[in-house]
Write an enzyme that holds these catalytic residues in place. Structure first.
Site, mmCIF file in Angstrom:
data_model
loop_
_atom_site.group_PDB
_atom_site.id
_atom_site.type_symbol
_atom_site.label_atom_id
_atom_site.label_comp_id
_atom_site.label_asym_id
_atom_site.label_seq_id
_atom_site.Cartn_x
_atom_site.Cartn_y
_atom_site.Cartn_z
ATOM 1 N N ASP A 69 0.831 -1.203 0.000
ATOM 2 C CA ASP A 69 0.000 0.000 0.000
ATOM 3 C C ASP A 69 0.866 1.255 0.000
ATOM 4 O OD1 ASP A 69 0.975 -0.356 2.573
ATOM 5 O OD2 ASP A 69 -0.983 -0.726 3.473
ATOM 6 N N ASN A 141 -7.483 -2.668 14.253
ATOM 7 C CA ASN A 141 -8.898 -2.847 13.884
ATOM 8 C C ASN A 141 -9.067 -3.993 12.887
ATOM 9 O OD1 ASN A 141 -7.824 -1.749 11.575
ATOM 10 N ND2 ASN A 141 -9.309 -0.083 11.375
ATOM 11 N N HIS A 143 -7.291 -4.395 10.113
ATOM 12 C CA HIS A 143 -7.027 -4.083 8.709
ATOM 13 C C HIS A 143 -5.793 -4.821 8.209
ATOM 14 C CE1 HIS A 143 -4.566 -0.246 9.771
ATOM 15 N NE2 HIS A 143 -3.721 -1.069 9.200
ATOM 16 N N GLU A 148 -9.550 -1.524 5.172
ATOM 17 C CA GLU A 148 -10.217 -1.264 6.441
ATOM 18 C C GLU A 148 -11.449 -2.163 6.582
ATOM 19 O OE1 GLU A 148 -8.777 0.542 8.545
ATOM 20 O OE2 GLU A 148 -8.046 2.435 7.741
HETATM 21 N N1 LIG Z 1 -0.689 -0.048 6.236
HETATM 22 C C1 LIG Z 1 -0.032 -0.586 7.376
HETATM 23 C C2 LIG Z 1 -0.270 -2.058 7.485
HETATM 24 O O1 LIG Z 1 0.329 -2.750 6.395
HETATM 25 C C3 LIG Z 1 0.239 -2.529 8.827
HETATM 26 O O2 LIG Z 1 0.237 -3.933 8.906
HETATM 27 C C4 LIG Z 1 -0.640 -1.987 9.921
HETATM 28 C C5 LIG Z 1 -0.123 -2.228 11.321
HETATM 29 O O3 LIG Z 1 0.887 -1.336 11.639
HETATM 30 P P1 LIG Z 1 1.944 -1.604 12.797
HETATM 31 O O4 LIG Z 1 2.720 -2.791 12.357
HETATM 32 O O5 LIG Z 1 2.790 -0.376 12.868
HETATM 33 O O6 LIG Z 1 1.171 -1.874 14.022
HETATM 34 O O7 LIG Z 1 -0.985 -0.650 9.680
HETATM 35 C C6 LIG Z 1 -0.287 0.122 8.719
HETATM 36 O O8 LIG Z 1 -0.976 1.280 8.634
#
Ligand SMILES: N[C@@H]1[C@@H](O)[C@H](O)[C@@H](COP(=O)(O)O)O[C@@H]1O
Length: 259
Positions: A69, A141, A143, A148
């Protein structure tokens, strides 16, 4: 689905790196394709992969990388754009040629350009022969990538709005929640499911509810990461804190112990 629960986040990084290395080897391709997640979850895993490269156990010079992404609207070279994060955390340390790193294009000037860029991203993944091993984190959440809750389970790369929860969670990388872009371009859940192998890493108590919903709740757009249950070759590597709400823990541990 394989669920591996290990004592600490450092153990998760080490074990997940082995799963990724094994998966890339099993692909038996001259130019293997690695799917790259951002966020803090995979950073330890990337550091372990970098150590394997230095030790001569992994060679990514002919590999290609596809990001999950990207934010929409960040200026080129913004340190928190996922292209810059991956150049910093993956290309340099792992010896992946920056010319072989593909990231969804969030720089389109209007919706038409962004939509065209998203379709082109799907074509580029297909032209590379698909993703062999997709590294994934999970949002608090549920995602996956930036899919989302409510995301279609068969969705492909497209422009989406970020939830307030995600913008709040990612505010630490910016100057507060208002600094986080409102939109993104993300691989869809259908795109993720097309990868040959999925490797999800999660650690810490903040992920425990999302992990339980994803691995043991219903397959549902309300928890996008639950699509892991639909994939034939998915491994979740968790620390104790992230695994704390799982109900089938005994079975996972017994299965991980082998035949
Ligand atoms: N777009 C990314 C995801 O690919 C990631 O897995 C998630 C968790 O983030 P973190 O690993 O910092 O908790 O949210 C981000 O915003």
């Amino acid at each position: 689905m394989e669920v591996l629960v290990l004592p600490t986040a450092a153990d998760v990084a080490r074990r997940a790196a082995e799963v990724v290395i094994e998966g890339l080897g099993a692909a038996r391709r001259d130019e293997p394709v690695l799917g790259l997640a951002t966020g803090s979850s995979p950073l330890g895993l990337y550091a372990e992969l970098a150590a394997a490269v230095r030790a001569g156990r992994l060679d990514l010079t002919r590999a290609r990388g596809f990001a999950l992404d990207e934010y929409v609207g960040l200026p080129v070279g913004h340190p928190q754009s996922y292209r810059e994060v991956l150049l910093r955390e993956v290309c340099g340390p792992l010896g992946l040629d920056p010319g072989r790193l593909d990231v969804p294009d969030g720089s389109g000037r209007d919706e038409d350009e962004l939509v065209a860029g998203a379709a082109d991203y799907e074509r580029r993944i297909a032209a590379a022969g698909g993703v062999d091993v997709q590294i994934l984190g999970i949002g608090a959440n549920g995602h996956l990538g930036f899919n989302e809750p409510g995301s279609a389970l068969s969705s492909r790369t497209r422009v989406k709005r970020l939830s307030d929860r995600t913008r709040h969670d990612n505010a630490r990388f910016f100057t507060g929640p208002e600094g986080v872009p409102t939109h993104c371009v993300t691989q869809g859940l259908g795109t993720v499911l097309a990868a040959r192998r999925l490797v999800l890493v999660a650690s810490g108590p903040a992920k425990a509810d999302a992990v339980a919903a994803a691995l043991e709740g219903p397959l549902s757009a309300s928890c996008p990461a639950s699509v892991l249950q639909w994939h034939a070759d998915a491994t979740a590597v968790l620390d104790e804190a992230a695994a704390a709400r799982l109900r089938n823990r005994d079975y996972y541990d017994a299965s991980a112990a082998g035949l």
